[in-house]
Design a protein around this motif. Sequence first.
Motif, short mmCIF file in Angstrom:
data_model
loop_
_atom_site.label_atom_id
_atom_site.label_comp_id
_atom_site.label_asym_id
_atom_site.label_seq_id
_atom_site.Cartn_x
_atom_site.Cartn_y
_atom_site.Cartn_z
N VAL A 14 0.80 -1.20 -0.05
CA VAL A 14 0.15 -0.03 0.06
C VAL A 14 0.80 1.38 -0.04
O VAL A 14 0.57 2.14 -0.84
N PHE A 15 1.88 1.31 0.76
CA PHE A 15 2.94 2.48 0.90
C PHE A 15 3.94 2.29 0.25
O PHE A 15 4.70 3.34 0.21
N ARG A 16 4.43 1.30 -0.51
CA ARG A 16 5.46 1.10 -1.50
C ARG A 16 6.89 1.49 -0.74
O ARG A 16 7.58 2.01 -1.27
N SER A 17 6.85 0.97 0.35
CA SER A 17 8.14 1.13 1.16
C SER A 17 8.42 0.03 2.28
O SER A 17 7.25 -0.32 2.64
N THR A 18 9.51 -0.60 2.29
CA THR A 18 10.01 -1.40 3.29
C THR A 18 9.79 -0.53 4.70
O THR A 18 9.26 -1.43 5.72
N ALA A 19 10.07 0.45 4.84
CA ALA A 19 10.20 1.18 6.18
C ALA A 19 8.70 1.35 6.71
O ALA A 19 8.23 1.36 7.78
N ALA A 20 7.69 1.97 5.63
CA ALA A 20 6.58 1.98 6.06
C ALA A 20 5.78 0.72 6.36
O ALA A 20 5.00 0.47 7.16
N GLY A 21 6.28 -0.42 5.55
CA GLY A 21 5.78 -1.62 6.08
C GLY A 21 5.85 -2.25 7.42
O GLY A 21 5.30 -2.66 8.16
N LEU A 22 7.31 -1.96 7.95
CA LEU A 22 7.81 -2.42 9.10
C LEU A 22 7.09 -1.55 10.12
O LEU A 22 6.86 -1.72 11.32
N ALA A 23 6.81 -0.07 10.02
CA ALA A 23 6.19 0.68 10.59
C ALA A 23 4.85 0.30 11.06
O ALA A 23 4.28 0.44 11.96
N ALA A 24 4.06 -0.25 9.78
CA ALA A 24 2.86 -0.44 10.09
C ALA A 24 2.67 -1.67 10.92
O ALA A 24 1.83 -1.85 11.75
N VAL A 25 3.59 -2.79 10.98
CA VAL A 25 3.94 -3.80 11.90
C VAL A 25 3.80 -3.28 13.38
O VAL A 25 3.13 -3.89 14.32
N LEU A 26 4.66 -2.40 13.58
CA LEU A 26 4.96 -1.84 15.00
C LEU A 26 3.88 -1.14 15.49
O LEU A 26 3.52 -0.91 16.55
N ALA A 27 3.02 -0.63 14.36
CA ALA A 27 1.84 0.32 14.96
C ALA A 27 0.62 -0.73 15.55
O ALA A 27 -0.09 -0.15 16.38
N VAL A 28 0.83 -1.79 15.24
CA VAL A 28 -0.09 -2.83 15.67
C VAL A 28 -0.21 -2.85 17.20
O VAL A 28 -1.09 -2.42 17.92
N PRO A 29 0.92 -3.20 17.72
CA PRO A 29 0.85 -3.18 19.38
C PRO A 29 1.12 -1.66 20.10
O PRO A 29 0.53 -1.55 21.25
N VAL A 30 1.61 -0.97 19.19
CA VAL A 30 1.78 0.38 19.97
C VAL A 30 0.53 1.28 19.88
O VAL A 30 0.23 1.85 21.04
N ALA A 31 -0.06 1.33 19.00
CA ALA A 31 -1.26 2.24 18.65
C ALA A 31 -2.69 1.25 18.45
O ALA A 31 -3.55 1.99 19.27
N VAL A 32 -2.87 0.44 18.05
CA VAL A 32 -4.02 -0.54 17.73
C VAL A 32 -4.45 -1.08 19.03
O VAL A 32 -5.50 -1.34 19.68
N VAL A 33 -3.45 -1.88 19.67
CA VAL A 33 -3.79 -2.65 20.81
C VAL A 33 -4.29 -1.85 21.95
O VAL A 33 -5.13 -2.35 22.68
N PRO A 34 -3.77 -0.69 22.48
CA PRO A 34 -4.56 0.02 23.41
C PRO A 34 -5.98 0.41 23.09
O PRO A 34 -6.67 0.55 24.14
#
Length: 681
Positions: free
Chosen positions: A587-607
Amino acid sequence: MLQAIGLTSTSRRDLPPVVDDLTFEARPGCVTALLGEPGSGKTTVLRLMLELEPGRGVTYFRGRPLHRVPQPGREVGVLLGDVPGNPSRTVRNQLRMLCAAAGVPASRADTMLEVVGIAGLRDHRLGSLSRAMERRFALAAALLADPCTLLLDEPADGLSPRERNWLYALLRGHASLGGAVLFTTDDAKEAARGADRVVSIEAGRLVADQDAADFARTRLRPRVAVRTPHAARLADVLGREARAARRAVEIVAESGTRLSVYGSNCAEVGEVAFRNGVLVHRLADETGDASDAGEAGAAVRPVPQARTEAGTEVRAAETRATEARAAEGRSVDARAEARIDVRGEARAEGGPQSASEPRAASGSPGASGSPGGPGASAGPGGSRPPSRPRADTWSGIESVHDLSPTPGPAHDGRPGLPASAVRRVAGPLRPLRYELHRVFGTATPWLTAAVVIAVSALTAVLLARTGSAPRDRMLAAWPELLPLPPAALGAGFLGALAFGEEYRYPALAAARGTVPRRLGLLTAKLGVCSALALLIGALVLVTDICAVGLVFGAAPLRSPAQWIAPAVGWAGLLTGCAWAGVLASAVFRSTAAGLAAVLAVPVAVVPLVREVLAGPSAYPAGGIVSRLRGMSAAHWPPEADHFVLGLLRMTTQPVGTALVLSLIVLLCAYGFTGLRSRVRW
C-alpha cells in the motif's frame, strides 16, 4: 511491425510538450535508430510507446497496443536506464527470477548468459559489474523471453568501440530473424553505422525518416581514408592539385601514415597518387565528421596524438564490422552458436529442427550472435538458417488496414488520437517460482533469521534468570517492555521486503511502471512469507529451549498441561505480522512503511482494542466450540477442539484482535489502490 502514431506527451506548467505529434514505424527485419540531441525527447518517446507516461497517441506492436498483448514480456524487450535489480543479487539469480516472471524455463538464464558472453560472471553481484558488463546483462534480460521487438535507450552509452561493434552485430542478428529493433542515440555516426533506418527528431518533432545510406549521404560528411608511408608528400600533392582546380578539399593528418581526405573520392585520390608515384597501402570511403567543409583550396590540420589513436581504433573497428556484415558467413563463438526457442531449448546452429515446431516460436534474438560477431550464421552446409516469418505472415495479427487511430477529440487542430494512460505490466506468469527466487536470491532471509535466533536466545536466558516472565513469554523471548518478540519483528521485516524491495529495485521488467498487484502475486507473497515466519518461529522455540536448558537445566522448562493454544497463538502472531508487512509495503510502497505498520499494531491499535474490550461481558461466550461443531457441515474429531479453542483465544486477545483489524484495513486499502478496474492486465 512497430508503429507509433501521433505520440504527444502531456504538457506541464505551460511548457510545450516534450514529444509533439510524432509518427514513425520500425519495420521487422530492420534496425531503426531514433536520433536526436540530448533533451530532444528520445527517452520520452520510448516511455510513451511503453505506456509508462501519460499523453496522446497510440503504438501498435504487431497490430495491438501493448496493454492488449497477453504477455508483454514476450512481445517487447526493454532497456531503459540502468540495470533494475538489487546490487547484492547475483547475475544468475536475477535472470532466473526474470525467467519466472516471463514464464520461461530457468535454464534460459544460463543460455542467455552464454549468448551475451558473460557466463563467467554468473555468480558475480550486480553491483560489481562494469558498465560494459551491465549492458550485456541488460541485453540478456531484454532477450530472455525471445521478444519480437526490442526498445533500447542509449544501449551503447559508455561502451568501447569493440563493445559497440558487438552490440550492433547482436541487434542485426535479432533483426535478421524477423524482429524489429529500435534504439536511441545522439551520435549521428553511430546511427548511420548501427542502423538500417534513421529517424531524426528535434524538440520532439519528426525531422527526417531515411534509410541509413541516404542519411549518411545527406547528413554526414563522406571522406576518403588513405594509409601510405608517404602521408606528408601525398597531402602536399593533393593540396596543390586542389588549389589549382579550385576545389574544396580538406586533408586531415590522422597519424604519420594515415590521411583523411574530405571533398574528394577514392578515384581522384588514387589517380593523384598514381601520377605522382606515391605508394598507397589502403584507400577506402568512410563516413566522417559532420563538421562543415573547408573553403576552396586545401587545408591540412594536424590532430592531437590521443585523438589520432582513438580515431584510428574506431575506424579500424568500423571497418572490421563492415567487412564482417558483408561476409556471407560469420565465425562465431561455439558457446553462443545456438538457437533458443521460447521454452529455453538450445539447438545447434544449422542443426536439425523438428518440422512440428513452428519457426515463429523459435530462434533467440541474440542466439545467432556472440561477442565475437553476432548475426545470422551459416549452417554446416553453408546455407543460412530459416528466418522468422515477416509480420504480415503471422497468424492472429490484425491487418494493417485495422491500424488506424481510434477516433477521439481533436488535439491542436490535428485528427483526434486516444489518450495514453500509465498502465502497469502484468504480473509474473509463475508467481510462486518468482517469489521463491526473489526471497532466496539474496542473503537477507538467512541474516534476518540468524539475528532473530541469536537475540531470542539471549533474551530467553535473561528472562529465565530473572523469573519475572511466564514460561510462554520466556520461550517466545517476549518481555513486557517490547511491543513484539524478535521473531515477530523479523517476520514483519521479511514481509515488508516483499513489495518494498521491488519498488526500490524493479524486478519484473525494466522501467515498466510500478509493481503489479495481481491476486496470484499477492497469494504467493503471503504464502512464502508465512512459511518463512513459521520456520523462524519454530527455530526460535527450539533454540530458546536448548539455551535455557543448557544454562539452567530442566527446572524452567516444565512440561505444560496445555500447549496447543499457545502454539496456535504463536503461529498466528508470526503469520499476522508477516502479512501486515506484505500488505503495508504494497500500500505504502516502502519497506520502512511496512515495518512501521507492523510496529503500529501493538503500539497504537492494541491500546484502543483494550479500551473497547475493557469491562465485563453481558452474556458469556462459553460453549462456542460445541456450537461451531454443530454448525459445521464436516465433522471434526474431538481432539481438534483444543486447536479451535486456541485460535479463538488468540483472536480475542487484544494483540490478536488488533492484528485481525489491521489486516482487514490493509487488505481493503490494498484492493482499493492496487486492484482497481482501471488497471489493465
